[in-house]
Motif scaffolding. Sequence first.
Motif, PDB file in Angstrom:
ATOM      1  N   ALA A 154     -30.694  41.430  12.363  1.00  0.00           N
ATOM      2  CA  ALA A 154     -30.733  42.834  11.937  1.00  0.00           C
ATOM      3  C   ALA A 154     -29.349  43.285  11.464  1.00  0.00           C
ATOM      4  N   ASP A 155     -28.303  42.839  12.161  1.00  0.00           N
ATOM      5  CA  ASP A 155     -26.932  43.198  11.766  1.00  0.00           C
ATOM      6  C   ASP A 155     -26.621  42.645  10.376  1.00  0.00           C
TER       7      ASP A 155
ATOM      8  N   THR B  47     -28.535  44.564   7.711  1.00  0.00           N
ATOM      9  CA  THR B  47     -27.907  45.884   7.527  1.00  0.00           C
ATOM     10  C   THR B  47     -26.621  45.723   6.714  1.00  0.00           C
TER      11      THR B  47
END
Length: 261
Positions: free
Chosen positions: A252-253, A256
């Motif tokens: 997810a990081d 993003t």
Amino acid sequence: MHIIVLVKQVPATDNVRMDEKTGTMIRAGSDSVVNPTDENAVTEAVRLKKEAGATVTALSMGPEAASRALREAYAMGVDRCVLLSGRAFAGSDTIATARALAAAVRKAGPVDLVLAGERATDGETGQTGPMVGALLGLPVITYAQKLVLGEGGLEVERLVEGGFERMACPLPALVTVVKGINHPVVPSLHLKLRAKKLDIPQWGAADLEVPAGELGLNGSPTRVARIFSPKLSRNTVWYRENGGHDGLTALADWLTGEGLI
Ligand SMILES: Cc1cc2nc3c(=O)[nH]c(=O)nc-3n(C[C@H](O)[C@H](O)[C@H](O)COP(=O)(O)OP(=O)(O)OC[C@H]3O[C@@H](n4cnc5c(N)ncnc54)[C@H](O)[C@@H]3O)c2cc1C
């Protein structure tokens, strides 16, 4: 009312192969079909023929084999076909193609409506229809998803991102159509049989009022500098979920950080 439909014969595949040395399309070994949106343009012309009593001419520029595309258009319901063919047209880019088609429309005219597909599945420029309209000095509406013949001319719904625009224009005009405008008419067996025997007039450069230097390779300002298949490379990174969701958090990081979520 006279409608002329521009019909292009294209390879029966989206996966067009190019010769990287010559910069030209490899046509050998692939079957040919009527360009898909041209089937929609023919269908629309045939619908207007029934509605408004129009005469429909299908016009194609290509080698002798392109007469097959015209026979299919005939089997779909057009009244007559014309093939532009000859060495003088070889090597034409979009503007040279448009000059030849526009001159042929003038010769086949007078015309009330010229219909073309939104774009061809091989060249895919979407330039030819609008160029023909501009050369003929006609109003041009592209990406039509609905056509209605009204008192003062045409009412058109034009597909745009996220919706459509409603436009009107007087006739004569040139309109390019999108796939969603209709379901292509299924050729009848009776017309298919007649199409096989159809005598298709062939016009060469000498039949058109275009200076020789404006047709074919000599009349084509486009130069293909280089043609190549893009090389795609992939870097795989594994994010493993270990019960504590470390992998998912890292994924997810990353997404993003890349601006993907
Ligand atoms: C330098 C150069 C040389 C080329 N040499 C050749 C060549 O030797 N032989 C060759 O076949 N192609 C050649 N081409 C390709 C040719 O120019 C295009 O196929 C043609 O201009 C149509 O463009 P497009 O495929 O992008 O059609 P689009 O503009 O995407 O087509 C839109 C619509 O225009 C109409 N249309 C387009 N082309 C025709 C046509 N030929 N007849 C009737 N209606 C048509 C159809 O209704 C179609 O749906 C060459 C292109 C370049 C750049």
